[in-house]
Design a protein around this motif. Structure first.
Motif: not given
Length: 443
Positions: A14, A16, A23
């Motif tokens: 994921k 940022p 995230y």
């Protein structure tokens, strides 16, 4: 910031947010002018107009989401990724654990879909080629077209509507002041460095976990407010006042359990008790008929008419006792007789009965400079002056009574008193004025 932005090419990682370093969760925003590497923002930073280096808030953007089908119309791309990730974590064949991790599909659905599209699919290579071409085509396109909806209300800060909505901003679906509004202050001085000891690192992790728990509580409270329609509390209270007094008391008592039942279940619970109250009242009325020896509804109508006549006669006899305290004052007696004549002729009494208590009546209210005065006509201004009611409150009461009259096809004085909780004499004067001016009709 640069270290956080350099995430791997693993599709399960994921990325940022460049604004708050949290995230990203779908949907999120990608700048169409900055990059590489891609400049990604969460929706909160995007709505605040976050800018960093060459990135400006007026750049074109794309909304990144995986909410579209790829291999199966009933499976979104996000579910496909979640399925592959669950198989990697739990192992091939552990379909029950895979379904538990996905939470959106059953064990049989996960197994059938994986075997059909990822194991026994002879065209899997061409499918991957089509996915790659679709991804390239998506990058060649501009941002997803925006379809406008109804413009949400934007009350000015610290206005009456803004206070009624608890500072809620419909255009952003957020509040001006959050619950636990200073929760982020505990993290402002925390910085993870390589020289931290194990104890210091564990303490910083504990602070972050506490902050996450406070954010969860904030989101939980927002969800309760949105699901139960508690944003505009004044409108919610007006809807509650449609119920009888007993049901209103039950509503107030059971309000604290609404977050446990859920909005639909809670409304069903209250409506069922309102129906129970109506049934009990009807049973009581039938028992009264039985006690009076009535065996059919034709006789019941006659009984109700005679009962109403007896109550009116009893009220008139009660009103005769009122004149005793004015018998020594000829002017007061004359005014009482005029009022009684208006009542007998079906007109609304306009002459108030004076009191011999010696107290002076309050002077008319000065409306100069009060907000909402310009929206009133001359008769409404005169009413607000005599009743000593500010124009803003009068307009709210008028709107509530007119809306309820339109819904019910008519309005009684008792219903008006249940809608606006002010002095009963003021309610009667407002009700009579709206009837006389034709804004509402009697039920």
């Amino acid at each position: 910031m640069e270290r956080l932005a350099s995430f791997s090419n693993d599709p399960f990682d994921k990325p940022p947010c460049r604004g708050c370093s949290s995230y990203l969760t779908e949907p999120y925003v990608k700048c169409a002018e900055c990059g590489p590497p891609p400049f990604l923002l969460c929706l909160q930073c995007f709505t605040r107009g976050f800018e960093y280096k060459k990135h400006q808030s007026d750049h074109t953007y794309e909304i990144m989401t995986s909410d579209f089908p790829v291999l199966d119309p009933n499976w979104t791309a996000q579910e496909e990724m979640a399925l592959l990730e669950a198989v990697m974590d739990c192992g091939f064949g552990n379909w029950q654990d895979v379904a538990n991790q996905m939470c959106t599909k059953s064990k049989e659905e996960c197994e059938k879909h994986y075997m059909k599209h990822f194991i026994n699919n002879p065209l899997f290579a061409s499918t991957l080629l089509n996915l790659k071409q679709a991804e390239e085509a998506q990058h060649n396109e501009t941002a997803i077209p925006f379809h406008p909806a109804d413009d949400p209300p934007r009350p000015t800060f610290d206005s009456l509507l803004s206070r009624d909505m608890a500072g809620y901003m419909p255009a952003r679906a957020d509040f001006v002041e959050e619950f636990d509004n200073y929760a982020e202050w505990d993290l402002r001085d925390i910085d993870f460095v390589e020289d931290d000891s194990d104890i210091l690192h564990a303490l910083k992790i504990a602070v972050v976990d506490i902050y996450h728990s406070r954010l969860k509580e904030r989101q939980r409270r927002k969800k309760i407010i949105r699901d139960h329609g508690l944003i505009n509390l004044r409108k919610f209270q007006i809807l509650e006042r449609r119920y009888p007094k007993e049901v209103q008391d039950l509503y107030e008592t059971m309000r604290r359990f609404a977050r446990i039942l859920g909005p639909v279940e809670h409304d069903k619970f209250i409506e069922s008790h309102a129906l129970e109250f109506e049934l009990r009242r009807e049973i009581k009325r039938l028992q009264e008929y039985r006690a009076a020896g009535i065996t059919n509804f034709c006789s019941a109508r006659t009984y109700d008419h005679l009962k109403k006549t007896r109550d009116e006669e009893r009220l008139k006899r009660t009103m005769l006792s009122e004149v005793l305290q004015y018998i020594q004052d000829s002017s007061a007696c004359q005014q009482w007789l005029s009022r009684q004549a208006d009542i007998d002729s079906g007109l609304t009494p306009t002459v108030p009965v004076p009191s011999n208590s010696g107290r002076r009546s309050a002077p008319p209210l000065n409306l100069t400079g009060l907000p909402g005065t310009e929206k009133l006509n001359e008769k409404e201004k005169e009413l607000c002056q005599m009743v000593r009611l500010v124009p803003g409150a009068y307009l709210e009461y008028k709107a509530a009574l007119v809306n309820e009259c339109n819904k019910q096809g008519g309005l009684r004085l008792a219903q008006a008193r249940a809608l606006i909780k002010i002095d009963v004499n003021k309610t009667r004067k407002i009700y009579d004025f709206l009837i006389r001016e034709g804004y509402i009709t009697k039920a």
